[in-house]
Write an enzyme that holds these catalytic residues in place. Structure first.
Site, PDB file in Angstrom:
ATOM      1  N   LYS A 119       1.771   5.558 -11.088  1.00 59.11           N
ATOM      2  CA  LYS A 119       1.014   5.031 -11.848  1.00 59.11           C
ATOM      3  C   LYS A 119       0.099   6.130 -12.396  1.00 59.11           C
ATOM      4  CE  LYS A 119       1.050   0.257 -10.871  1.00 59.11           C
ATOM      5  NZ  LYS A 119       0.339  -0.829 -10.734  1.00 59.11           N
ATOM      6  N   LYS A 161      -6.695   0.802  -7.170  1.00 57.40           N
ATOM      7  CA  LYS A 161      -5.529   0.453  -7.339  1.00 57.40           C
ATOM      8  C   LYS A 161      -4.418   1.532  -7.045  1.00 57.40           C
ATOM      9  CE  LYS A 161      -3.978  -1.069 -11.598  1.00 57.40           C
ATOM     10  NZ  LYS A 161      -3.994  -1.301 -13.031  1.00 57.40           N
ATOM     11  N   GLU A 203     -10.205   2.351 -11.505  1.00 54.90           N
ATOM     12  CA  GLU A 203     -10.326   1.981 -12.925  1.00 54.90           C
ATOM     13  C   GLU A 203     -11.360   0.693 -13.302  1.00 54.90           C
ATOM     14  OE1 GLU A 203      -6.509  -0.206 -14.627  1.00 54.90           O
ATOM     15  OE2 GLU A 203      -5.893   1.511 -14.761  1.00 54.90           O
ATOM     16  N   TYR A 205     -12.793  -2.462 -14.099  1.00 52.89           N
ATOM     17  CA  TYR A 205     -12.136  -4.014 -13.852  1.00 52.89           C
ATOM     18  C   TYR A 205     -12.723  -4.785 -15.142  1.00 52.89           C
ATOM     19  CZ  TYR A 205     -10.774  -8.462 -11.940  1.00 52.89           C
ATOM     20  OH  TYR A 205     -10.408  -9.677 -11.459  1.00 52.89           O
ATOM     21  N   HIS A 211      -2.957  -9.456 -21.351  1.00 50.61           N
ATOM     22  CA  HIS A 211      -2.088  -8.471 -20.935  1.00 50.61           C
ATOM     23  C   HIS A 211      -1.009  -8.438 -22.150  1.00 50.61           C
ATOM     24  CE1 HIS A 211       1.013  -6.805 -17.893  1.00 50.61           C
ATOM     25  NE2 HIS A 211       1.744  -6.976 -19.287  1.00 50.61           N
ATOM     26  N   HIS A 238      -2.103 -11.576 -10.122  1.00 50.75           N
ATOM     27  CA  HIS A 238      -1.675 -10.476 -10.767  1.00 50.75           C
ATOM     28  C   HIS A 238      -0.174 -10.708 -11.200  1.00 50.75           C
ATOM     29  CE1 HIS A 238      -5.546  -8.910 -10.310  1.00 50.75           C
ATOM     30  NE2 HIS A 238      -5.140  -8.511  -8.850  1.00 50.75           N
ATOM     31  N   GLU A 278       2.722  -1.550 -20.868  1.00 49.47           N
ATOM     32  CA  GLU A 278       1.613  -2.675 -20.307  1.00 49.47           C
ATOM     33  C   GLU A 278       0.452  -2.059 -20.840  1.00 49.47           C
ATOM     34  OE1 GLU A 278       4.146  -5.108 -16.924  1.00 49.47           O
ATOM     35  OE2 GLU A 278       2.268  -4.071 -16.541  1.00 49.47           O
ATOM     36  N   ARG A 294      12.339  -0.607 -16.743  1.00 50.50           N
ATOM     37  CA  ARG A 294      13.647  -1.427 -16.524  1.00 50.50           C
ATOM     38  C   ARG A 294      13.681  -2.540 -17.385  1.00 50.50           C
ATOM     39  NH1 ARG A 294      10.176  -5.471 -14.555  1.00 50.50           N
ATOM     40  NH2 ARG A 294       8.497  -4.353 -13.304  1.00 50.50           N
TER      41      ARG A 294
HETATM   42  P1  ADP Z   1       1.564  -4.021 -11.072  1.00 49.78           P
HETATM   43  O1  ADP Z   1       2.430  -2.916 -11.066  1.00 49.78           O
HETATM   44  O2  ADP Z   1       1.356  -4.523  -9.548  1.00 49.78           O
HETATM   45  O3  ADP Z   1       2.247  -5.243 -11.819  1.00 49.78           O
HETATM   46  P2  ADP Z   1      -0.081  -3.526 -13.084  1.00 49.78           P
HETATM   47  O4  ADP Z   1      -1.137  -2.231 -13.044  1.00 49.78           O
HETATM   48  O5  ADP Z   1       0.721  -3.671 -14.044  1.00 49.78           O
HETATM   49  O6  ADP Z   1       0.091  -3.847 -11.543  1.00 49.78           O
HETATM   50  O7  ADP Z   1      -1.248  -4.725 -13.225  1.00 49.78           O
HETATM   51  C1  ADP Z   1      -1.048  -6.205 -12.904  1.00 49.78           C
HETATM   52  C2  ADP Z   1      -2.081  -7.152 -13.372  1.00 49.78           C
HETATM   53  O8  ADP Z   1      -3.249  -6.922 -12.773  1.00 49.78           O
HETATM   54  C3  ADP Z   1      -2.412  -6.802 -14.885  1.00 49.78           C
HETATM   55  O9  ADP Z   1      -1.372  -7.489 -15.736  1.00 49.78           O
HETATM   56  C4  ADP Z   1      -3.779  -7.405 -14.958  1.00 49.78           C
HETATM   57  O10 ADP Z   1      -3.825  -8.740 -15.076  1.00 49.78           O
HETATM   58  C5  ADP Z   1      -4.397  -6.806 -13.873  1.00 49.78           C
HETATM   59  N1  ADP Z   1      -5.150  -5.763 -13.892  1.00 49.78           N
HETATM   60  C6  ADP Z   1      -4.509  -4.322 -13.854  1.00 49.78           C
HETATM   61  N2  ADP Z   1      -5.414  -3.446 -14.192  1.00 49.78           N
HETATM   62  C7  ADP Z   1      -6.702  -4.118 -14.330  1.00 49.78           C
HETATM   63  C8  ADP Z   1      -7.967  -3.888 -14.604  1.00 49.78           C
HETATM   64  N3  ADP Z   1      -8.213  -2.668 -15.007  1.00 49.78           N
HETATM   65  N4  ADP Z   1      -8.905  -4.566 -15.244  1.00 49.78           N
HETATM   66  C9  ADP Z   1      -8.553  -5.978 -15.107  1.00 49.78           C
HETATM   67  N5  ADP Z   1      -7.345  -6.528 -14.795  1.00 49.78           N
HETATM   68  C10 ADP Z   1      -6.420  -5.478 -14.220  1.00 49.78           C
END
Ligand code: ADP
Length: 449
Positions: A119, A161, A203, A205, A211, A238, A278, A294
């Site tokens: 990421k 993260k 990051e 929050y 999303h 999540h 995303e 994918r």
């Molecule tokens: P994964 O690969 O585990 O799915 P993501 O980066 O796609 O992780 O994040 C999954 C979910 O976590 C997002 O859809 C969102 O709901 C939450 N999330 C991720 N980053 C943030 C952020 N910076 N602030 C708030 N929520 C977040």
């Protein structure tokens, strides 16, 4: 369509294996199912043209066993492998192995899979391509002092993260400086245990984002199109539970901006096949979080909206065909919603494997069920708890919701508990009906607060 590939091996199980098998059959391409010993009676095996047992129940010895899957492809004469989602779908080494043996991996290039699987690298690439990001650290954060400095700059709360994260794991919130150390420690430990890589980044929050993700497709000639956005804000831990296409929150201007930015970036990247970008969307701004290289679980809502078979498009492009159409040829019609139905207790979300004594799927106009369940099937305890996807389409969002409520009421899975009752509660809720929710809403709804 026959002639694109001799035979496609489907390196997956359950509903997605069946989904891919159906696309192959519609295209006149023979396919091979693989299965663990626990899945000998699974529907994707029972309906297969041909099937091969690839190992014992544990996924790492069967569905994650690259050598076993590749051998199955070679002995059955398959010349392409579709990985589905999960398992080996985003494993660059596997894609390389497939190609090294002269077979086609139905997906993007191993280099792009590898880039987006990290990421930190994905965010860096997108920043270079002019895609806006969620504010945060500039790359990996290796020391707690560094994390403290980033948090002080962007302001609490922050999220630690995992670079290798997925499935909502390896992600911890710190609400203040006191909580940072704990979040840092736990996120790294979880990342090490789950992904064998403790690299993390920081990051901001976001407190009330949605999303929003965009389905993109690219061919080898550099033609890139998108099939519109999906709103996947209804999540627990999540993890997505219900998805909509399009998003009830986007204006036409925001939607157009998203499409233009993302397709331009992917064209510059030289990306090929299906991908999903995303974003978190708050106060009219999109901020990129990650890209999935994918087919996604929630792809059917896009198919219902555009009337297109995304698996067929994946297969065609992998075989070297061009898309054969441009963005202006893609029409979006009505509204689509998907509910992920899991074999879980709807109160506490513990998995509920076991015997399905009776099964009745809903039907009618605009109703689609992607599932490998049947009466007499025993849901094994070894895999993901997703057992069915109910997808509805309607001319308007209100009509899609009415159809969803009706279909959920018709849906009967007897013998095991499922999350069907939770979906019924969500769909009856006024906030959901108004489209007025963000990524944190469902968690509070489930907790009853
Ligand atoms: P994964 O690969 O585990 O799915 P993501 O980066 O796609 O992780 O994040 C999954 C979910 O976590 C997002 O859809 C969102 O709901 C939450 N999330 C991720 N980053 C943030 C952020 N910076 N602030 C708030 N929520 C977040």
């Amino acid at each position: 369509m026959a002639g694109l590939f001799q035979k496609v091996l489907i390196a997956n199980r359950g509903e997605i294996a069946l989904r891919i098998q159906r696309a192959c059959r519609d295209m006149g391409i023979p396919s091979v199912a693989v299965h663990s010993t626990a899945d000998a009676q699974a529907m994707h095996v029972r309906l297969a043209d041909e099937s091969v047992c690839i190992g014992p129940p544990a996924a790492r010895e069967s569905y994650l066993n690259a050598a076993s899957i590749l051998s199955a492809a070679i002995v059955t004469g398959a010349d392409a492998i579709h990985p589905g989602y999960g398992f080996l779908a985003e494993n660059a080494e596997f894609a390389e192995m497939v190609e090294a043996h002269g077979l086609t991996f139905i997906g993007p290039s191993p280099a792009h899979i590898r880039m987006m699987g990290d990421k930190i690298a994905a965010k860096a690439a997108m920043a270079t391509l002019g895609v806006p990001l969620v504010p945060g650290s500039d790359g990996e954060v290796t020391r707690i002092e560094q994390a403290r400095a980033v948090a002080a700059r962007i302001g609490y709360p922050v999220l630690i993260k995992a670079a290798a994260g997925g499935g909502g794991r390896g992600m911890k919130v710190a609400h203040d400086a006191e909580g940072l150390e704990e979040a840092w420690r736990v996120a790294r430990a979880e990342a090490r245990a789950a992904f064998g890589n403790e690299a993390v980044y920081v990051e901001k929050y976001l407190d009330r984002p949605r999303h929003i993700e965009l389905q993109v497709f690219a061919d080898a000639t550099g033609n890139v199109v998108h099939f519109g956005e999906r709103d996947c804000s209804l999540q627990r831990r999540h993890q997505k539970l219900l998805e909509e296409a399009g998003s009830p929150a986007l204006t036409a201007e925001a939607r157009a901006r998203l499409g233009t930015t993302a397709t331009a970036a992917l064209a510059r990247l030289g990306y090929r096949n299906a991908g999903t970008l995303e974003f978190l969307y708050q106060d009219g701004q999109f901020a990129f979080i990650e890209m999935n290289t994918r087919l996604q679980v929630e792809h059917p809502v896009t198919e219902m909206l555009c009337g297109i078979d995304l698996v067929r498009e994946q297969i065609r492009i992998a075989a070297g065909e061009t898309l054969g159409y441009g963005q202006e040829d893609i029409a979006f019609s009505g509204h689509a919603i998907e509910c992920r139905i899991n074999a879980e207790d709807p109160e506490n979300f513990t998995p509920t494997p076991g015997l399905v004594e009776a099964y009745h799927a809903p039907g009618g106009l605009g109703v689609r069920v992607d599932s490998a369940l049947y009466a007499g099937y025993k849901v094994p305890p070894f895999y993901d708890s997703l057992v069915a996807k109910l997808i509805v389409h309607g001319p308007t969002r209100a009509q899609a919701i009415a159809r969803l409520a009706r279909s959920l009421a018709e849906f009967a899975v007897i013998g095991i508990k499922t999350t069907l009752p939770l979906h019924q509660r969500i769909v009856a809720d006024q906030r959901f009906q108004a489209g007025d929710y963000d990524i944190h809403w469902l968690e509070r709804f489930v907790a009853g607060t």
